[in-house]
Design a protein around this motif. Sequence first.
Motif, PDB file in Angstrom:
ATOM      1  N   GLY A   7       0.841  -1.193   0.000  1.00  0.00           N
ATOM      2  CA  GLY A   7       0.000   0.000   0.000  1.00  0.00           C
ATOM      3  C   GLY A   7       0.876   1.242   0.000  1.00  0.00           C
ATOM      4  N   GLN A   8       0.614   2.148  -0.910  1.00  0.00           N
ATOM      5  CA  GLN A   8       1.459   3.327  -1.066  1.00  0.00           C
ATOM      6  C   GLN A   8       1.125   4.377  -0.018  1.00  0.00           C
ATOM      7  N   GLY A   9       2.129   4.823   0.657  1.00  0.00           N
ATOM      8  CA  GLY A   9       1.983   5.881   1.643  1.00  0.00           C
ATOM      9  C   GLY A   9       3.127   6.860   1.529  1.00  0.00           C
ATOM     10  N   ASN A  10       3.032   7.918   2.260  1.00  0.00           N
ATOM     11  CA  ASN A  10       4.094   8.909   2.305  1.00  0.00           C
ATOM     12  C   ASN A  10       4.802   8.807   3.643  1.00  0.00           C
ATOM     13  N   PRO A  11       6.096   9.068   3.683  1.00  0.00           N
ATOM     14  CA  PRO A  11       6.789   9.038   4.969  1.00  0.00           C
ATOM     15  C   PRO A  11       6.296  10.160   5.878  1.00  0.00           C
ATOM     16  N   VAL A  12       6.418   9.938   7.179  1.00  0.00           N
ATOM     17  CA  VAL A  12       6.081  10.969   8.154  1.00  0.00           C
ATOM     18  C   VAL A  12       7.270  11.930   8.204  1.00  0.00           C
ATOM     19  N   LEU A  13       7.019  13.166   7.835  1.00  0.00           N
ATOM     20  CA  LEU A  13       8.075  14.178   7.787  1.00  0.00           C
ATOM     21  C   LEU A  13       8.109  14.981   9.077  1.00  0.00           C
ATOM     22  N   PRO A  14       9.253  15.536   9.429  1.00  0.00           N
ATOM     23  CA  PRO A  14       9.315  16.399  10.607  1.00  0.00           C
ATOM     24  C   PRO A  14       8.303  17.545  10.551  1.00  0.00           C
ATOM     25  N   SER A  15       8.026  18.072   9.370  1.00  0.00           N
ATOM     26  CA  SER A  15       7.035  19.145   9.260  1.00  0.00           C
ATOM     27  C   SER A  15       5.640  18.640   9.619  1.00  0.00           C
ATOM     28  N   ASP A  16       5.332  17.375   9.287  1.00  0.00           N
ATOM     29  CA  ASP A  16       4.052  16.777   9.679  1.00  0.00           C
ATOM     30  C   ASP A  16       3.958  16.673  11.196  1.00  0.00           C
ATOM     31  N   VAL A  17       5.052  16.262  11.815  1.00  0.00           N
ATOM     32  CA  VAL A  17       5.095  16.117  13.270  1.00  0.00           C
ATOM     33  C   VAL A  17       4.943  17.482  13.932  1.00  0.00           C
ATOM     34  N   ALA A  18       5.638  18.486  13.425  1.00  0.00           N
ATOM     35  CA  ALA A  18       5.544  19.838  13.991  1.00  0.00           C
ATOM     36  C   ALA A  18       4.120  20.373  13.886  1.00  0.00           C
ATOM     37  N   ASN A  19       3.468  20.150  12.757  1.00  0.00           N
ATOM     38  CA  ASN A  19       2.082  20.591  12.586  1.00  0.00           C
ATOM     39  C   ASN A  19       1.146  19.866  13.547  1.00  0.00           C
ATOM     40  N   ALA A  20       1.365  18.570  13.738  1.00  0.00           N
ATOM     41  CA  ALA A  20       0.531  17.792  14.653  1.00  0.00           C
ATOM     42  C   ALA A  20       0.723  18.257  16.093  1.00  0.00           C
ATOM     43  N   ILE A  21       1.950  18.563  16.474  1.00  0.00           N
ATOM     44  CA  ILE A  21       2.226  19.059  17.827  1.00  0.00           C
ATOM     45  C   ILE A  21       1.511  20.384  18.051  1.00  0.00           C
ATOM     46  N   ALA A  22       1.630  21.297  17.091  1.00  0.00           N
ATOM     47  CA  ALA A  22       0.981  22.602  17.225  1.00  0.00           C
ATOM     48  C   ALA A  22      -0.537  22.448  17.329  1.00  0.00           C
ATOM     49  N   LEU A  23      -1.120  21.564  16.525  1.00  0.00           N
ATOM     50  CA  LEU A  23      -2.562  21.335  16.563  1.00  0.00           C
ATOM     51  C   LEU A  23      -2.976  20.725  17.901  1.00  0.00           C
ATOM     52  N   ALA A  24      -2.219  19.747  18.383  1.00  0.00           N
ATOM     53  CA  ALA A  24      -2.540  19.111  19.659  1.00  0.00           C
ATOM     54  C   ALA A  24      -2.454  20.101  20.816  1.00  0.00           C
ATOM     55  N   LEU A  25      -1.458  20.977  20.786  1.00  0.00           N
ATOM     56  CA  LEU A  25      -1.344  21.995  21.832  1.00  0.00           C
ATOM     57  C   LEU A  25      -2.548  22.926  21.819  1.00  0.00           C
ATOM     58  N   ARG A  26      -3.010  23.303  20.628  1.00  0.00           N
ATOM     59  CA  ARG A  26      -4.209  24.142  20.523  1.00  0.00           C
ATOM     60  C   ARG A  26      -5.461  23.417  21.024  1.00  0.00           C
ATOM     61  N   GLN A  27      -5.461  22.083  20.904  1.00  0.00           N
ATOM     62  CA  GLN A  27      -6.617  21.290  21.338  1.00  0.00           C
ATOM     63  C   GLN A  27      -6.542  20.870  22.805  1.00  0.00           C
ATOM     64  N   GLY A  28      -5.500  21.302  23.504  1.00  0.00           N
ATOM     65  CA  GLY A  28      -5.443  21.058  24.938  1.00  0.00           C
ATOM     66  C   GLY A  28      -4.433  20.047  25.433  1.00  0.00           C
ATOM     67  N   TRP A  29      -3.556  19.562  24.570  1.00  0.00           N
ATOM     68  CA  TRP A  29      -2.526  18.634  25.024  1.00  0.00           C
ATOM     69  C   TRP A  29      -1.561  19.359  25.949  1.00  0.00           C
ATOM     70  N   ALA A  30      -1.344  18.793  27.138  1.00  0.00           N
ATOM     71  CA  ALA A  30      -0.402  19.345  28.111  1.00  0.00           C
ATOM     72  C   ALA A  30       0.748  18.349  28.254  1.00  0.00           C
ATOM     73  N   PRO A  31       1.829  18.517  27.486  1.00  0.00           N
ATOM     74  CA  PRO A  31       2.876  17.503  27.412  1.00  0.00           C
ATOM     75  C   PRO A  31       3.661  17.261  28.694  1.00  0.00           C
ATOM     76  N   THR A  32       3.660  18.199  29.634  1.00  0.00           N
ATOM     77  CA  THR A  32       4.452  18.009  30.851  1.00  0.00           C
ATOM     78  C   THR A  32       3.610  17.518  32.028  1.00  0.00           C
ATOM     79  N   ARG A  33       2.302  17.449  31.868  1.00  0.00           N
ATOM     80  CA  ARG A  33       1.441  16.944  32.944  1.00  0.00           C
ATOM     81  C   ARG A  33       1.208  15.455  32.787  1.00  0.00           C
TER      82      ARG A  33
END
Length: 109
Positions: free
Chosen positions: A66-92
């Motif tokens: 099945g053809q997929g695209n690799p997970v890029l650092p930019s994808d990870v950075a975007n996901a982190i920013a979105l999760a933080l906006r949605q309430g993710w508290a990484p140090t708790r």
Amino acid sequence: MALGRKGARRIVVDGTVYRWRLRRRPTYSQALCWSPCTYAVEHADRPGTTLVVTTNQPHLSNWLGGQGNPVLPSDVANAIALALRQGWAPTRAGSPFHLDQSAGFSPLL
């Protein structure tokens, strides 16, 4: 649950250092393209709640080609920013925070 350091990559988002890791080998369900690829993110210095991101791509090491695209650092950075906006508290401490970005994934049957 903290990520293992082996195989984890470092990423900086808005001046904060995180570590992220994608499973090298897919789960059985991912190998058969029944479920999408996932990866985990945590704060590098004070790990607390882990962010689990579900992508809309098959795992690149699936058994069916099945053809997929690799997970890029930019994808990870975007996901982190979105999760933080949605309430993710990484140090708790707490249960994993799930970010579902699997819209558009169609399992191969």
